[in-house]
Write a protein that holds these residues in place. Structure first.
Motif, PDB file in Angstrom:
ATOM      1  N   ARG A   1       0.826  -1.211   0.000  1.00  0.00           N
ATOM      2  CA  ARG A   1       0.000   0.000   0.000  1.00  0.00           C
ATOM      3  C   ARG A   1       0.858   1.257   0.000  1.00  0.00           C
ATOM      4  NH1 ARG A   1      -3.103  -3.061   3.884  1.00  0.00           N
ATOM      5  NH2 ARG A   1      -5.064  -3.667   2.954  1.00  0.00           N
TER       6      ARG A   1
ATOM      7  N   GLN B   1     -13.553   5.710  -2.357  1.00  0.00           N
ATOM      8  CA  GLN B   1     -12.227   5.830  -2.978  1.00  0.00           C
ATOM      9  C   GLN B   1     -11.749   7.287  -3.016  1.00  0.00           C
ATOM     10  OE1 GLN B   1     -10.253   3.195  -4.034  1.00  0.00           O
ATOM     11  NE2 GLN B   1     -11.833   1.957  -3.071  1.00  0.00           N
TER      12      GLN B   1
ATOM     13  N   CYS C   1      -6.593   2.128  -0.460  1.00  0.00           N
ATOM     14  CA  CYS C   1      -7.163   0.890  -0.979  1.00  0.00           C
ATOM     15  C   CYS C   1      -6.194   0.363  -2.020  1.00  0.00           C
ATOM     16  CB  CYS C   1      -8.524   1.209  -1.604  1.00  0.00           C
ATOM     17  SG  CYS C   1      -9.182  -0.167  -2.499  1.00  0.00           S
TER      18      CYS C   1
ATOM     19  N   TYR D   1     -11.471  -0.317   8.279  1.00  0.00           N
ATOM     20  CA  TYR D   1     -10.502  -0.926   7.355  1.00  0.00           C
ATOM     21  C   TYR D   1      -9.608   0.119   6.707  1.00  0.00           C
ATOM     22  CZ  TYR D   1      -8.593  -3.764   3.581  1.00  0.00           C
ATOM     23  OH  TYR D   1      -7.741  -4.400   2.721  1.00  0.00           O
ATOM     24  N   PHE D   2     -10.184   1.218   6.285  1.00  0.00           N
ATOM     25  CA  PHE D   2      -9.409   2.248   5.600  1.00  0.00           C
ATOM     26  C   PHE D   2      -8.876   3.300   6.573  1.00  0.00           C
ATOM     27  CE2 PHE D   2      -9.762   0.468   1.598  1.00  0.00           C
ATOM     28  CZ  PHE D   2     -11.083   0.210   1.227  1.00  0.00           C
TER      29      PHE D   2
END
Lengths: 191, 191
Positions: A20, A157, A102, A94-95
């Motif tokens: 990432r 996003q 992502c 999660y983010f």
DNA sequence: CTAAATTTGTACCAATCAGTACAAATTTAG
DNA sequence: CTAAATTTGTACTGATTGGTACAAATTTAG
């Protein structure tokens, strides 16, 4: 040099974080050995296909995580109004409120798109379709449900990018709140 | 090997495209010589600061383009209802209906964020603030205008990612259409 | 036309890269 | 405890990397 993790799941999580941060090309084996604490020999023993296999394994892991934590709750029986909120909560965690990128989205921006295109497209398609189905269960027409699902995913996003660019998690949180308002039907009393 | 461009602006545009495709780290000098047709010696003569200077110059060029083509129309006197549509049109052309990535957004996802953080933040902040001011001129309260501006910019970013991931420009176009509906006041007759 | 500016592309440098091979050390499983 | 499995980290390979130096060639400006 961190102690090597004996837990394969943790190794994968660390690997994912390096990808990432540095992307596919920017991630060197040296970076990976440092981050995971595994020796070079171990890495190639575990992933004989090399770096590509590492990435593929990470992407599969991400896919599995989403199936378990995002899609399954949306598909649960009986359908409850909280399933969409659960998705938004899970996404926020999660983010890391937009501070964690992502990986699929990152890959979509570069020329590795070709190498992993099937996996990337599948990830986004599945997310959108699952959310679409969930929205249809609360009586949204298919067409509208699909577009709202798309909008949801792209807003998440975009919120990641913008909140990272401006180093401001509140942007992500505002987006999530707004999505929640759009995705969950108003209480009948408010009508 | 393309013929070397004598036009500095064209060289910069090509350079920008390579950076968009390969990112900062993934872009090698070899790739740049190939794409631009310039020899290695020329590149270092033109950009004595090396790769970082190339990127910085590209980012400055992008900033300038946005000032000319996106911000200036939004700030024009007298303010007309078409200025926002012009922005959306310009954005659609610039990002090739979502198939061309936003380099600032790409940089925001990786660890080069630190190296170019000021430029990145400035780009997004300026866009948002300029759009906010434009929305205020059509009598939106500041708070609402700001959030709508943020939402616009993040939706554009997200739509780029999603339409690339799914190789579907229609996603981008739908987003633009929807933003248009949100950003431009309804005709008084519709009220 | 001439001098200055630019371009060219090679050689060179030190560094890094992914991957291969592998013997020694360590851990694990039964 | 033993044998198998895993880990380790080095040497090695060929390739690539960004950058430096620079002489020859070409282009540009006046």
């Amino acid at each position: 040099m961190p102690r090597p993790s004996k837990d394969p799941a943790q190794t994968l999580a660390i690997l994912a974080e390096v990808f990432r941060e540095y992307g596919y090309e920017g991630t060197s084996i040296g970076l990976i050995t440092q981050a995971t604490g595994l020796g070079k020999g171990s890495l190639y023993n575990l992933f004989p296909g090399g770096k590509a296999e590492m990435m593929t394994t990470v992407l599969t892991d991400i896919k599995t995580w989403f199936e378990t934590h995002i899609y399954a709750p949306l598909q649960a029986e009986p359908h409850t109004p909280t399933s969409i909120q659960s998705m938004l909560d899970a996404v926020t965690r999660y983010f890391h409120s937009g501070q964690r990128v992502c990986l699929m989205g990152v890959l979509a921006t570069g020329h590795q798109r070709d190498q992993f295109s099937e996996t990337i497209a599948h990830y986004f398609t599945t997310w959108i379709e699952t959310l679409t189905a969930s929205l249809e269960r609360i009586h949204l027409p298919h067409h509208d449900a699909r577009h709202l699902a798309e909008e949801t995913v792209l807003q998440i996003q975009g919120a990641i990018i913008l909140s990272r660019a401006l180093n401001d998690p509140a942007i992500f949180q505002r987006t999530i709140t707004q999505l929640h308002n759009k995705l969950t039907p108003p209480a009948p009393k408010a009508k």
